[in-house]
Design a protein around this motif. Structure first.
Motif, short mmCIF file in Angstrom:
data_model
loop_
_atom_site.label_atom_id
_atom_site.label_comp_id
_atom_site.label_asym_id
_atom_site.label_seq_id
_atom_site.Cartn_x
_atom_site.Cartn_y
_atom_site.Cartn_z
N LEU A 57 26.27 63.65 -1.88
CA LEU A 57 24.83 63.37 -1.78
C LEU A 57 24.30 63.00 -3.16
O LEU A 57 23.94 63.86 -3.97
N ASP A 58 24.27 61.71 -3.42
CA ASP A 58 23.79 61.18 -4.70
C ASP A 58 22.30 60.86 -4.56
O ASP A 58 21.92 60.01 -3.73
N PRO A 59 21.44 61.52 -5.34
CA PRO A 59 19.98 61.28 -5.23
C PRO A 59 19.59 59.82 -5.46
O PRO A 59 18.53 59.39 -4.99
N SER A 60 20.43 59.07 -6.15
CA SER A 60 20.08 57.67 -6.46
C SER A 60 20.46 56.72 -5.34
O SER A 60 20.13 55.53 -5.39
N VAL A 61 21.15 57.22 -4.33
CA VAL A 61 21.61 56.37 -3.23
C VAL A 61 20.83 56.73 -1.95
O VAL A 61 20.67 57.91 -1.63
N PRO A 62 20.30 55.72 -1.23
CA PRO A 62 19.57 56.01 0.02
C PRO A 62 20.43 56.80 1.00
O PRO A 62 21.64 56.60 1.09
N SER A 63 19.79 57.71 1.73
CA SER A 63 20.51 58.58 2.65
C SER A 63 21.08 57.80 3.83
O SER A 63 20.37 57.01 4.47
N GLU A 64 22.35 58.04 4.10
CA GLU A 64 22.98 57.40 5.24
C GLU A 64 22.49 58.00 6.55
O GLU A 64 22.38 57.31 7.57
N PHE A 65 22.18 59.31 6.53
CA PHE A 65 21.68 60.03 7.70
C PHE A 65 20.43 60.81 7.28
O PHE A 65 20.37 61.35 6.17
N PRO A 66 19.41 60.89 8.16
CA PRO A 66 18.16 61.57 7.81
C PRO A 66 18.34 63.01 7.33
O PRO A 66 17.59 63.48 6.47
N VAL A 67 19.33 63.73 7.87
CA VAL A 67 19.50 65.12 7.49
C VAL A 67 19.83 65.26 6.02
O VAL A 67 19.56 66.30 5.40
#
Length: 446
Positions: free
Chosen positions: A111-121
């Motif tokens: 979970l990289d804060p700079s990358v958009p989330s692949e899944f909402p959770v």
């Protein structure tokens, strides 16, 4: 975390695996097993922030039972209701759905804060400080319809190390075996409770399974029946008939399955319930008064149901209730390889005849003189003495005063008919509020 700190002790993980085996053999409940497992993983040095485990269940009301453990916060439990095959948007955009639809065993994401989330959770997990996430599917029997699905989350700055992943994959097999045993135990309990009732189900699980095994008990007896069901079945479709029958049972039967009452069996469009009591007057009074109070509630609930049906242009559902008290045989009868667990005896025949007399008299609830004598200062109308088929002595028939009857719960509020939880549901819900089972809670299935 340093490289040395990231190494996981094989000895400690083996101890966790041994504990799982012993816990399963001891018959520990699923909740106890899962909570103890998560706490021991953390104690063994795994830097887990959050663990979620869901187990598909063979149950008439639920698809799954879920557990969410968060370090320092303990564990939450929720039952996920059947939704007629309709999944929420939240689930359709979850890692679990991705796993199932692509037939994958595992999914890992940093979970990289700079990358958009692949899944909402993932947005929610980031707020918890989670840095690494692994989801998995573990079938129990070769197909994914029955089994365990879950996820591991860590807040370690370096995420999951190879030794952590190796340890989790190994312990996952031990967890699957242990929880499968617990799920099967819960399944047996669910099925016994749903189809036989609480007390009868426990007796069967405790080994009372031979033909003729049982006890002679004293009990207040209730027999209820829906009127006009044959005509309804002939003039309406199967779906309308079954829906009407379920509405009837929801409204009238619920009060008789509480406060000492047990519904023994549903017989076509009716049912028989018992309030077991000892052979002392005080116990008989308690049982009969509880049954009478339930009859008051059932009558009021039927009034509410019929009022609702009238607003929809539907006809009233008519009914009859018989009340009696006596000695009955409580146990197994039938074939050696096909048994039923219920109550039998002359008192059962008498309460059935009493219920049938509601077709003769203009009263919805009828009781025997013996039953009425245990109900204290209640107002009763004596209707006469009846010769009942197969019974030598005439039975004095009375009707209680049901005017002003209200189906009040403990807080004095009118009981809702349509959203009450059955005993089986309460078992599945464990200690969760019904409100927590709203559509919004589907987000925890991730």
């Amino acid at each position: 975390m340093s490289t040395a700190q990231a190494e996981i002790s094989t000895i400690l993980m083996d101890n966790v695996a041994d504990w799982l085996t012993q816990s399963a053999l001891a018959g520990n409940e699923l909740e106890t097993l899962v909570k103890g497992f998560c706490e021991r993983l953390a104690a063994a040095g795994l830097p887990l922030k959050r663990v979620h485990l869901s187990f598909s269940m063979l149950h008439p009301l639920y698809d799954a039972l879920g557990f969410t453990w968060i370090r320092g916060q303990g564990m939450e439990v929720e039952g996920f209701r059947k939704k007629d095959g309709v999944h929420s948007d939240r689930f359709l955009t979850s890692p679990y759905y991705h796993l199932l639809s692509n037939k994958l065993d595992h999914l890992r994401r940093r979970l990289d804060p700079s990358v958009p989330s692949e899944f909402p959770v993932f947005d929610e997990l980031r707020l918890m400080g989670v840095t690494d996430y692994m989801a998995f599917v573990h079938p129990f029997n070769g197909n994914t319809s029955q089994g365990m699905i879950g996820s591991w989350s860590t807040d370690s700055a370096s995420g999951f190390s190879d030794s952590m992943i190796s340890a989790l994959l190994r312990i996952q097999n031990h967890l699957a075996i242990a929880t499968k045993m617990a799920v099967l135990t819960k399944l047996a309990d669910n099925m016994m409770t749903t189809y036989l009732g609480g007390d009868a189900g426990r007796r069967v699980l405790d080994g009372q399974i031979k033909r003729g095994e049982g006890d002679t008990i004293r009990a207040a007896l209730v027999m209820a029946d829906m009127r006009g069901s044959t005509r309804l079945a002939e003039t309406s479709g199967r779906e309308i008939y079954i829906d009407t029958l379920n509405q009837f049972f929801d409204a009238i039967a619920t009060p008789f399955n509480r406060k000492g009452g047990q519904i023994m069996s549903f017989i076509g469009d009716g049912f028989i319930a018992v309030y077991p009591c000892e052979r002392h007057r005080s116990h008989s009074e308690t049982a009969c008064q509880s049954a009478l109070a339930a009859a008051h509630k059932a009558t009021a609930r039927m009034m509410d149901l019929n009022l609702s049906r009238k607003k929809k242009g539907l006809s009233d559902i008519k009914f009859g209730i018989g009340l009696h008290v006596g000695n009955v045989m409580f146990g197994n009868v039938g074939l050696t390889d096909r048994l039923t667990f219920s109550v039998f005896g002359s008192a059962v025949n008498e309460v059935q005849r009493l219920q049938t007399l509601t077709k003769k008299y203009p009263h919805r609830v009828l009781a025997s003189k013996d039953f009425a004598s245990y109900c204290g200062a209640n107002s009763w109308l004596t209707l006469g003495s009846e010769e009942l088929a197969g019974i030598k002595q005439k039975l004095t028939v009375l009707s209680p005063d049901l005017s002003g009857a209200l189906a009040l719960d403990e807080d004095g509020a009118l009981e809702p008919i349509y959203d009450r939880r059955s005993e089986a549901e309460q078992v599945m819900l464990l200690h969760r509020d019904a409100a927590r089972l709203s559509a919004g809670d589907s987000k925890k299935l991730q």
